[in-house]
Design a protein around this motif. Structure first.
Motif, PDB file in Angstrom:
ATOM      1  N   VAL A 225       0.854  -1.186   0.000  1.00  0.00           N
ATOM      2  CA  VAL A 225       0.000   0.000   0.000  1.00  0.00           C
ATOM      3  C   VAL A 225       0.892   1.238   0.000  1.00  0.00           C
ATOM      4  N   THR A 226       0.649   2.146  -0.944  1.00  0.00           N
ATOM      5  CA  THR A 226       1.357   3.413  -0.963  1.00  0.00           C
ATOM      6  C   THR A 226       0.650   4.392  -0.032  1.00  0.00           C
ATOM      7  N   VAL A 227       1.453   5.055   0.812  1.00  0.00           N
ATOM      8  CA  VAL A 227       0.915   5.943   1.843  1.00  0.00           C
ATOM      9  C   VAL A 227       1.256   7.381   1.494  1.00  0.00           C
ATOM     10  N   GLU A 228       0.262   8.257   1.561  1.00  0.00           N
ATOM     11  CA  GLU A 228       0.457   9.695   1.345  1.00  0.00           C
ATOM     12  C   GLU A 228       0.466  10.409   2.690  1.00  0.00           C
ATOM     13  N   ARG A 229       1.245  11.488   2.763  1.00  0.00           N
ATOM     14  CA  ARG A 229       1.420  12.243   4.010  1.00  0.00           C
ATOM     15  C   ARG A 229       1.944  11.303   5.107  1.00  0.00           C
ATOM     16  N   ALA A 230       3.107  10.698   4.801  1.00  0.00           N
ATOM     17  CA  ALA A 230       3.667   9.683   5.694  1.00  0.00           C
ATOM     18  C   ALA A 230       4.660  10.250   6.701  1.00  0.00           C
ATOM     19  N   GLU A 231       4.770  11.603   6.781  1.00  0.00           N
ATOM     20  CA  GLU A 231       5.774  12.191   7.668  1.00  0.00           C
ATOM     21  C   GLU A 231       5.667  11.741   9.119  1.00  0.00           C
ATOM     22  N   PRO A 232       4.474  11.505   9.681  1.00  0.00           N
ATOM     23  CA  PRO A 232       4.433  11.092  11.094  1.00  0.00           C
ATOM     24  C   PRO A 232       4.941   9.676  11.324  1.00  0.00           C
ATOM     25  N   LEU A 233       5.101   8.883  10.271  1.00  0.00           N
ATOM     26  CA  LEU A 233       5.436   7.473  10.415  1.00  0.00           C
ATOM     27  C   LEU A 233       6.944   7.267  10.381  1.00  0.00           C
ATOM     28  N   ALA A 234       7.403   6.155  10.944  1.00  0.00           N
ATOM     29  CA  ALA A 234       8.818   5.808  10.971  1.00  0.00           C
ATOM     30  C   ALA A 234       9.056   4.523  10.188  1.00  0.00           C
ATOM     31  N   MET A 235      10.291   4.351   9.745  1.00  0.00           N
ATOM     32  CA  MET A 235      10.658   3.142   9.027  1.00  0.00           C
ATOM     33  C   MET A 235      10.453   1.927   9.933  1.00  0.00           C
ATOM     34  N   LEU A 236       9.845   0.871   9.396  1.00  0.00           N
ATOM     35  CA  LEU A 236       9.536  -0.382  10.087  1.00  0.00           C
ATOM     36  C   LEU A 236       8.514  -0.208  11.208  1.00  0.00           C
ATOM     37  N   GLU A 237       7.777   0.901  11.199  1.00  0.00           N
ATOM     38  CA  GLU A 237       6.734   1.095  12.204  1.00  0.00           C
ATOM     39  C   GLU A 237       5.511   0.248  11.849  1.00  0.00           C
ATOM     40  N   LEU A 238       4.900  -0.333  12.844  1.00  0.00           N
ATOM     41  CA  LEU A 238       3.670  -1.095  12.652  1.00  0.00           C
ATOM     42  C   LEU A 238       2.517  -0.115  12.469  1.00  0.00           C
ATOM     43  N   VAL A 239       1.670  -0.371  11.472  1.00  0.00           N
ATOM     44  CA  VAL A 239       0.554   0.519  11.180  1.00  0.00           C
ATOM     45  C   VAL A 239      -0.735  -0.292  11.062  1.00  0.00           C
ATOM     46  N   GLU A 240      -1.843   0.416  11.213  1.00  0.00           N
ATOM     47  CA  GLU A 240      -3.160  -0.169  10.978  1.00  0.00           C
ATOM     48  C   GLU A 240      -3.778   0.572   9.809  1.00  0.00           C
ATOM     49  N   VAL A 241      -4.205  -0.183   8.797  1.00  0.00           N
ATOM     50  CA  VAL A 241      -4.542   0.384   7.493  1.00  0.00           C
ATOM     51  C   VAL A 241      -6.020   0.168   7.194  1.00  0.00           C
ATOM     52  N   GLY A 242      -6.676   1.233   6.721  1.00  0.00           N
ATOM     53  CA  GLY A 242      -8.065   1.133   6.297  1.00  0.00           C
ATOM     54  C   GLY A 242      -9.030   1.087   7.459  1.00  0.00           C
ATOM     55  N   ASP A 243     -10.317   1.117   7.118  1.00  0.00           N
ATOM     56  CA  ASP A 243     -11.351   1.082   8.153  1.00  0.00           C
ATOM     57  C   ASP A 243     -11.360  -0.255   8.893  1.00  0.00           C
TER      58      ASP A 243
END
Length: 589
Positions: free
Chosen positions: A17-35
C-alpha cells in the motif's frame, strides 16, 4: 496508544500500500490500514510518501482510507503461554482466532498473543534489596510439565529490587517486580515485547563444540551439527525435507522446538498441525507440544506475513535461549520466504537480481542464520539456537540463488537426492554432495564421552563411500564383473553401509532413533567386517563367498532388530564375523 491518522492510502498494489502524508510514520513502524484496521509495516519512506506491506488480504481497501501508526515496530509478546501454542506469521494465536471467528478468519482481527485472563503460578527467585542485572531470573513459572519458564529481567534494565511479588498466581500483565534505577522505579511484568527484526543481546558467543544428537545415523556420524549451529536441507518435491525436520524435532536433544511452516502447501501444514499435538516426546513420555511452538503460515496466506514469520519464530527461540535452554528451530521452507521477498520487491519496483530475487537476498539470509549460536546469556547461563532451514529449489537444482546463497551462511549441508528417494532410501541425504563444517569441532566431545573410535570409524567409512562413488562410474561402463575382487569388496562394503547404516526407517519403532552408543557399535561391526574381508580376499577367497556369509544378513538387519538398550547384541556380531571368517579361512587353506 494510537496516534492520529493524518496519513492516508494513496494506492494499493496487492500486499503493498502506498501511503500519502507519511511524515508522522517511521521506518519499520507497525501501522493499521483502512477502516478494517489491517496490520501492516512501513518498508519505504520517501519524503511525504511511503509504502507499507500488509499482513492481511487487501481486498476492499480504497484510496483515501486511514493509515494509523502504532508507534512501535513489529514485535512479539514474550512470556508464559508460548509453549504449545500455534501462531500465524505475525504471532496471532490461531486457536483463539478460530474460537472468535470460526473456521474462516476475518480480516482486521486483533488478538493478543498471550492470554490476559489466564493466571500462572509465580515463584520468586530474588529478594527485596538485591541488585540485579539485565537477564537475571526474577522468578519461575511451571509453563508445562517439561518446561520451566524463567521470568527474566528485560535487556537494558538493571538495578535494585524494591518489590518482588509473593508466591501465588498472576496474570502476565500484572506487576511482579519493581526495580530502582537511576532514572526512577521501573515496573516488571511477566509479559515482554521485543522487535522481531532485532536479535536479542547476549554476553558472549561460544564455540559450537557440543553436537546436537538427533538419533539419525547419517547426520550424527557422517554430517553432524553442533548445538548453536546452522544447517540447510535442500531437496526437490518428495525427497523428505519435512519428514527429516519432523525427525529432528522429535528426537534431537534440544529442549525447546520452534517449528515454522513458512509458505508450505496447506495440506502439508495441516499434517503438521494435526500430527504434532499427537506426538509423544520419547524422552519424557509427555506430549511433544509441551516443549514446542508452531508458527503456521501456508502458501495461501498473505505473502507479507510469510516474510515476517521467520523473524517471529526466531525471536521466540531467542527468548527461550536467554532462559538457558537449547532450542532447535526448523524453518520449512526458506525458499517460500525468499519468494515472498521477491514478490514484495517486485511490487516496490526494485531492481531485480538473479532470477528476479532482490539484491538484498544474501544479506537477509545472513541476518537470519547469524541469529543462531551457542552463547552465554545476559544472565550468565549457557543457551543455544540450532537453526535448520529447508530449501525447495525448483526442479531440485542446487544452482538456483536461494540454495547457493544459503550455502554461504550455513556450515552443514544435507543434500537430499531425488534418485535415493525414488529408490525408497530414506533419509535421502546424498553422502557425496553433503558436508558438515562441525566434524572437527565435535570430535573432542565424542572422544571425551568414551567414543574414541568415532572419528576413525567415520573417516574410514567415508573413504569406502567415496571410492564406491568413483567405482560406480566404471561399473556403468564395463560392469562389476570386470573389477578385481578388492574393488568388488569395496562395492559390497559400501552397499552394507548404505543399507545397514545410512538407511533409517522413521516409522519403525526401533530404527527411528539410534543413540550415540548404538551408532558407534554399528559402524564398528561394519568396518570390522570390511577389514576381515579385505584380508581374506587378498588371500584369494572370492568376494561372492564373503557376500554369502550368514552374518551379512544379520548386519543388514541390526538397525531395526537391536534396540538401543540391547547394544551388547551388536557386539555379538563381531564375534560372529570372526567365527565365520575363520571358518572360510580354513575352507580355503
Amino acid at each position: 496508544m494510537l496516534k492520529g491518522h493524518d496519513s492516508v492510502i494513496d494506492a494499493i498494489n496487492g500486499p503493498v500500500v502506498t501511503v500519502e502524508r507519511a511524515e508522522p510514520l517511521a521506518m519499520l513502524e507497525l501501522v493499521e490500514v483502512g477502516d478494517s484496521r489491517l496490520t501492516g509495516e512501513i518498508i519505504r519512506l520517501e519524503g511525504n510518501r511511503g509504502a507499507a506491506q500488509i499482513y492481511e488480504i487487501t481486498t476492499g481497501l480504497r484510496p483515501g482510507g486511514p493509515v494509523v501508526g502504532t508507534g512501535h515496530p513489529l514485535s512479539v509478546e514474550l512470556g508464559p503461554g508460548l509453549i504449545g501454542t500455534i501462531y500465524d506469521g505475525i504471532q496471532r494465536p490461531l486457536a483463539v482466532m478460530r474460537q472468535i471467528e470460526g473456521a474462516f478468519i476475518k480480516r482486521g482481527v486483533h488478538v493478543p498473543a498471550l492470554s490476559r485472563d489466564r493466571r500462572w503460578p509465580f515463584q520468586p527467585a530474588v529478594k527485596v534489596g538485591e541488585v540485579v542485572r539485565e537477564g537475571a531470573i526474577l522468578g519461575r513459572v511451571p509453563e508445562t510439565d517439561l518446561i520451566e519458564h524463567r521470568v527474566l529481567l528485560p535487556p537494558g534494565l538493571s538495578g535494585r529490587i524494591s518489590f518482588i511479588a509473593a508466591e501465588r498466581e498472576y496474570k502476565v500483565d500484572e506487576v511482579i517486580a519493581r526495580i530502582e534505577t537511576p532514572t526512577g522505579d521501573r515496573q516488571v511484568t511477566m509479559l515482554q515485547r521485543w522487535p522481531v527484526r532485532r536479535g536479542r543481546p547476549y554476553r558472549e558467543r561460544l564455540e559450537p563444540s557440543v553436537p546436537l544428537i538427533t538419533g539419525q545415523r547419517i547426520i550424527d556420524t557422517f554430517f553432524p551439527i553442533a548445538k548453536g549451529g546452522t544447517a540447510a536441507i535442500p531437496g526437490g518435491f518428495g525427497t523428505g525435507k519435512t519428514v527429516t525436520q519432523h525427525q529432528l524435532a522429535k528426537w534431537s536433544d534440544a529442549q525447546v522446538i520452534v517449528y515454522i511452516g513458512c509458505g508450505e502447501r496447506g495440506n502439508e501444514m495441516t499434517e503438521v498441525l494435526v500430527d504434532f499435538p499427537r506426538l509423544i516426546d520419547p524422552r519424557s513420555g509427555r506430549p511433544l507440544m509441551e516443549r514446542t511452538i508452531l508458527v503456521a503460515n501456508t502458501s495461501n496466506m498473505p505473502v507479507a506475513a510469510r516474510e515476517a514469520s521467520i523473524y517471529t519464530g526466531i525471536t521466540m527461540a531467542e527468548y527461550y535461549r536467554d532462559m538457558g535452554y537449547h532450542v532447535a528451530l526448523m524453518a520449512d521452507s526458506t525458499s517460500r520466504w525468499a519468494e515472498a521477498l521477491r514478490e514484495i520487491s517486485g511490487r516496490l519496483e526494485e531492481m531485480p537480481a538473479e532470477e528476479g530475487f532482490p539484491a538484498y537476498l544474501p544479506s537477509r539470509l545472513a541476518e537470519f542464520y547469524e541469529r543462531a549460536g551457542r552463547v552465554i546469556t545476559l544472565g550468565g547461563q549457557e543457551g543455544s539456537i540450532t537453526t535448520v532451514g529447508a530449501v525447495s529449489p525448483p526442479g531440485g537444482a542446487f544452482t538456483e540463488p536461494v540454495t547457493q546463497n544459503t550455502q554461504r551462511f550455513v556450515r552443514t549441508f544435507w543434500a537430499l537426492d531425488r534418485d535415493l528417494a525414488s529408490a525408497r532410501h530414506f533419509p535421502a541425504i546424498n553422502w557425496i554432495e553433503s558436508y558438515s563444517g562441525y566434524t572437527d569441532d565435535v570430535t573432542p566431545w565424542w572422544q571425551g564421552n568414551m567414543y574414541d573410535s568415532w572419528r576413525s570409524l567415520r573417516d574410514a567409512a567415508m573413504d569406502v563411500l567415496r571410492e564406491d562413488d568413483r567405482l560406480q562410474q566404471v561399473v556403468r561402463l564395463v560392469g562389476a564383473d570386470a573389477l578385481p575382487d578388492e574393488q568388488r569388496l569395496t562395492l559390497e562394503t559400501a552397499r552394507i553401509i548404505r543399507e545397514a547404516f545410512l538407511q533409517q526407517n522413521a516409522l519403525d519403532d526401533v530404527d527411528t532413533f539410534s543413540n550415540p552408543e548404538k551408532q558407534v557399535a554399528m559402524l564398528r561391526v561394519i568396518m570390522h567386517f570390511h577389514d576381515r574381508a579385505k584380508a581374506i580376499v587378498a588371500r584369494g577367497v572370492p568376494v561372492l563367498t564373503v557376500r554369502s556369509l550368514p552374518v551379512v544378513e544379520r548386519i543388514l538387519r541390526m538397525g531395526r532388530s537391536i534396540p538401543n538398550d540391547q547394544i551388547e547384541h551388536i557386539g555379538e556380531l563381531i564375534a560372529a564375523v570372526d567365527e565365520q571368517f575363520s571358518q572360510v579361512a580354513k575352507d580355503y587353506s
